[in-house]
Write an enzyme that holds these catalytic residues in place. Structure first.
Site, PDB file in Angstrom:
ATOM      1  N   HIS A 101       0.864  -1.183   0.000  1.00  0.00           N
ATOM      2  CA  HIS A 101       0.000   0.000   0.000  1.00  0.00           C
ATOM      3  C   HIS A 101       0.901   1.234   0.000  1.00  0.00           C
ATOM      4  CE1 HIS A 101      -2.841  -3.012   1.229  1.00  0.00           C
ATOM      5  NE2 HIS A 101      -2.273  -3.153   2.413  1.00  0.00           N
ATOM      6  N   GLU A 118      -1.081   0.098   8.375  1.00  0.00           N
ATOM      7  CA  GLU A 118      -1.928  -0.866   9.090  1.00  0.00           C
ATOM      8  C   GLU A 118      -1.110  -1.658  10.106  1.00  0.00           C
ATOM      9  OE1 GLU A 118      -3.519  -3.042   5.823  1.00  0.00           O
ATOM     10  OE2 GLU A 118      -1.702  -4.202   5.469  1.00  0.00           O
ATOM     11  N   HIS A 176       4.203  -6.914   1.750  1.00  0.00           N
ATOM     12  CA  HIS A 176       3.728  -7.887   2.733  1.00  0.00           C
ATOM     13  C   HIS A 176       2.760  -8.877   2.105  1.00  0.00           C
ATOM     14  CE1 HIS A 176       0.731  -4.600   2.760  1.00  0.00           C
ATOM     15  NE2 HIS A 176      -0.148  -5.582   2.922  1.00  0.00           N
ATOM     16  N   ARG A 196      -1.335  -5.114  -6.049  1.00  0.00           N
ATOM     17  CA  ARG A 196      -0.980  -6.526  -6.080  1.00  0.00           C
ATOM     18  C   ARG A 196       0.308  -6.691  -6.888  1.00  0.00           C
ATOM     19  NH1 ARG A 196      -5.387  -8.412  -8.368  1.00  0.00           N
ATOM     20  NH2 ARG A 196      -6.551  -8.524  -6.426  1.00  0.00           N
TER      21      ARG A 196
END
Length: 320
Positions: A101, A118, A176, A196
Site C-alpha cells: 500500500h 496498518e 507484505h 498486487r
C-alpha cells in the site's frame, strides 16, 4: 448504552476460510469468508448500526448526526464524516497475494487522498503458518521488476513464522502478504488501495489471472531493510499493554481476569474495542451495561468518559 455495534460486512474471497463465521457466532451460510469488515466508512462498504436507537444508520450518517460527540472534536475537524479507521478480521485459508500500500505522500502523488498504514494482531494460527513483511535483502526498483517477471520476488522478502499474540506494524510502503493459516485482526487507515505485486499465478473462479499493479507498486515500495519487522511487547495481565503508536492510530492490548475501569475523560477520540478471546461485561458511568464476547467489535463514543469491564476477556483498544 452509549456503545455502538455494527453489522459485519462479510467478504468471500479466493483465499478465504471457514473461521470467521463461528468466531463471530453468526448463523449465516456463506463460503470462503476471508474478511469481516467490522467498522468501515469506505465508500460502498459503509458499516450499518446493528441495534439501538440508531439501528440502520450508516457510519457516515451516524457521524453526521453526532459529530464530535462520536469521533472527537479534533477528529471531526480533520476528517468530517469520514471515519479514519477500517477494522477487519481476516482468515487466510490460502496465501494472500504479495502486495503493498502507498504511504500518504506517494498516494497523493498518485492522485489518491491518503495511503494505508496498518497493523496485524494474530488471533490464531496453524502450526506452519507464516507471513511476509518487509525486505530481507536490499534490491533496486529495476531488480524488483525482474524478480516479479521471473516469479522470484518472494526470494527477496522477509518471511516470519507466526503464533497467536504476534503483532506486525506495516507502515505504508512495506511489502507484505498474509500466509495460509493466519487468522488475525487488522487495523488500518480508511483506504481500500492495494497494489498486487505477485499472486502465485493463481486464477479466479472464472479461470482468469488477477491483474497485477507492478508499476504503481514499484513507486510505493520502501526498499530499505530493517532489523526487526515483528513488533515486540511485554504482555501483562490486568494492565494496559501498549502495542503500536503511530500518527494514524494507537493500539493497546488488555488481557483481563479482574474488573478494570478505563478513564477516557482526557481523550478527544472515539475508542474501538476488538474482542479476541473470552467474554465480558462493559458498564458506562451512567450504569448502562452490555455483554460482549470474542468476535465482537464495539465503538465507544468520544463523549463517554469512563467504562468498567468485567470478565475473563482479551481485547484490543484502538483510538486516534
Amino acid at each position: 448504552m452509549s456503545v455502538f455495534r455494527f453489522q459485519p460486512i462479510l467478504k468471500s474471497t479466493l483465499w478465504g476460510g471457514n473461521r470467521i463465521i463461528p468466531f463471530k457466532h453468526l448463523s449465516v451460510a456463506q463460503e470462503q469468508v476471508g474478511e469481516s469488515w467490522e467498522i468501515s466508512g469506505v465508500q460502498g462498504n459503509e458499516s450499518v448500526v446493528a441495534d439501538g436507537p440508531y439501528a440502520g444508520y450508516t457510519l457516515p450518517r451516524l457521524i453526521d448526526e453526532l459529530k464530535g460527540a462520536l469521533v472527537g472534536e479534533d477528529n471531526y475537524q480533520r476528517f468530517g464524516n469520514e471515519f479514519p479507521l477500517l477494522i477487519k478480521f481476516i482468515d487466510a485459508r490460502l496465501d494472500l497475494s504479495i502486495q503493498v500500500h502507498p504511504n500518504d505522500a506517494t498516494a497523493q502523488r498518485q492522485g489518491l487522498p491518503c495511503g494505508k498504514t496498518e497493523m496485524w494482531y494474530i488471533i490464531d494460527s496453524t502450526p506452519d503458518a507464516m507471513l511476509y513483511s518487509g525486505m530481507q535483502r536490499q534490491i533496486t526498483p529495476e531488480e524488483y521488476t525482474r524478480l516479479v517477471d521471473s516469479d522470484t520476488i518472494c526470494d527477496a522478502l522477509a518471511c516470519h513464522d507466526v503464533h497467536p499474540g504476534d503483532v506486525f506494524y506495516l507502515p505504508g510502503g512495506r511489502i507484505h502478504s498474509i500466509g495460509a493459516g493466519c487468522f488475525l485482526a487488522e487495523i488500518q487507515q480508511t483506504s481500500d488501495t492495494t497494489y498486487r505485486i505477485y499472486d502465485f499465478n493463481r486464477r479466479d473462479k472464472d479461470g482468469n489471472l488477477r491483474p497485477l499493479h507492478t508499476e504503481k507498486a514499484a513507486e510505493s515500495i520502501d526498499y530499505n531493510v530493517y532489523d526487526n519487522y515483528r513488533t515486540p511487547y511485554h504482555h501483562v495481565l490486568n494492565e494496559s499493554t501498549p502495542l503500536v503508536e503511530c500518527p494514524y492510530f494507537t493500539t493497546s492490548l488488555y488481557d483481563l481476569t479482574e474488573p478494570m475501569t478505563l478513564d477516557y475523560s482526557e481523550l478527544d477520540s472515539f475508542v474501538i474495542l476488538i474482542a479476541v478471546e473470552g467474554e465480558g461485561t462493559l458498564t458506562d458511568s451512567e450504569s448502562g451495561s452490555l455483554s460482549f464476547q470474542a468476535g465482537e467489535t464495539l465503538l465507544i463514543p468520544a463523549a463517554t468518559d469512563i467504562i468498567t469491564i468485567e470478565g475473563d476477556v482479551k481485547f484490543l483498544e484502538v483510538f486516534v
